[in-house]
Design a protein around this motif. Structure first.
Motif, PDB file in Angstrom:
ATOM      1  N   MET A  12       0.830  -1.194   0.000  1.00 55.56           N
ATOM      2  CA  MET A  12       0.000   0.000   0.000  1.00 55.56           C
ATOM      3  C   MET A  12       0.875   1.258   0.000  1.00 55.56           C
ATOM      4  O   MET A  12       1.805   1.381   0.787  1.00 55.56           O
ATOM      5  CB  MET A  12      -0.918   0.027   1.220  1.00 55.56           C
ATOM      6  CG  MET A  12      -1.824   1.246   1.247  1.00 55.56           C
ATOM      7  SD  MET A  12      -2.896   1.270   2.683  1.00 55.56           S
ATOM      8  CE  MET A  12      -4.163   0.161   2.116  1.00 55.56           C
ATOM      9  N   ASP A  13       0.563   2.175  -0.884  1.00 54.24           N
ATOM     10  CA  ASP A  13       1.264   3.450  -0.940  1.00 54.24           C
ATOM     11  C   ASP A  13       0.677   4.362   0.132  1.00 54.24           C
ATOM     12  O   ASP A  13      -0.496   4.707   0.090  1.00 54.24           O
ATOM     13  CB  ASP A  13       1.086   4.071  -2.320  1.00 54.24           C
ATOM     14  CG  ASP A  13       1.777   5.406  -2.463  1.00 54.24           C
ATOM     15  OD1 ASP A  13       2.485   5.834  -1.531  1.00 54.24           O
ATOM     16  OD2 ASP A  13       1.611   6.031  -3.525  1.00 54.24           O
ATOM     17  N   THR A  14       1.472   4.747   1.098  1.00 53.54           N
ATOM     18  CA  THR A  14       0.985   5.591   2.192  1.00 53.54           C
ATOM     19  C   THR A  14       1.456   7.036   2.066  1.00 53.54           C
ATOM     20  O   THR A  14       1.341   7.807   3.016  1.00 53.54           O
ATOM     21  CB  THR A  14       1.430   5.018   3.555  1.00 53.54           C
ATOM     22  OG1 THR A  14       2.858   4.940   3.579  1.00 53.54           O
ATOM     23  CG2 THR A  14       0.821   3.661   3.819  1.00 53.54           C
ATOM     24  N   THR A  15       1.963   7.417   0.899  1.00 54.15           N
ATOM     25  CA  THR A  15       2.366   8.806   0.725  1.00 54.15           C
ATOM     26  C   THR A  15       1.121   9.683   0.652  1.00 54.15           C
ATOM     27  O   THR A  15       0.068   9.260   0.161  1.00 54.15           O
ATOM     28  CB  THR A  15       3.210   9.001  -0.541  1.00 54.15           C
ATOM     29  OG1 THR A  15       2.469   8.560  -1.671  1.00 54.15           O
ATOM     30  CG2 THR A  15       4.515   8.249  -0.456  1.00 54.15           C
ATOM     31  N   MET A  16       1.242  10.899   1.169  1.00 54.05           N
ATOM     32  CA  MET A  16       0.113  11.828   1.131  1.00 54.05           C
ATOM     33  C   MET A  16       0.616  13.248   1.256  1.00 54.05           C
ATOM     34  O   MET A  16       1.732  13.488   1.694  1.00 54.05           O
ATOM     35  CB  MET A  16      -0.877  11.529   2.254  1.00 54.05           C
ATOM     36  CG  MET A  16      -0.350  11.786   3.624  1.00 54.05           C
ATOM     37  SD  MET A  16      -1.630  11.484   4.840  1.00 54.05           S
ATOM     38  CE  MET A  16      -0.668  11.666   6.322  1.00 54.05           C
ATOM     39  N   GLN A  17      -0.216  14.169   0.878  1.00 50.42           N
ATOM     40  CA  GLN A  17       0.076  15.580   1.026  1.00 50.42           C
ATOM     41  C   GLN A  17      -0.837  16.116   2.115  1.00 50.42           C
ATOM     42  O   GLN A  17      -2.026  15.778   2.146  1.00 50.42           O
ATOM     43  CB  GLN A  17      -0.172  16.310  -0.294  1.00 50.42           C
ATOM     44  CG  GLN A  17       0.275  17.732  -0.288  1.00 50.42           C
ATOM     45  CD  GLN A  17       0.163  18.364  -1.662  1.00 50.42           C
ATOM     46  OE1 GLN A  17      -0.430  17.801  -2.575  1.00 50.42           O
ATOM     47  NE2 GLN A  17       0.716  19.539  -1.802  1.00 50.42           N
TER      48      GLN A  17
END
Length: 70
Positions: A12-17
């Protein structure tokens, strides 16, 4: 978030702005920049003091976003 979610769900990609960015101490209108940066159908997670939820959630819904309030 990486430790609690990213390690449990390995792909799961957990990158966020975030709005405001972590370097900003306080900006009560930062959600407007966040909404402007999103596309209709995106998901906004509202993680703010309870008394601010309604105003932010309504603006998100009016912009066509899905809303998760924490």
């Amino acid at each position: 978030m990486h430790q609690k979610i990213g390690e449990a769900y390995k792909d799961m990609d957990t990158t966020m702005q975030t709005f405001p960015e972590d370097s900003v101490e306080f900006d009560p209108r930062a959600y407007k920049l966040g909404i402007a940066a999103m596309n209709k159908g995106d998901v906004a997670t509202i993680f703010t003091p309870d008394d601010t939820h309604f105003e932010i959630a309504l603006a998100c819904i009016e912009a066509g976003l899905h809303v998760l309030i924490a």
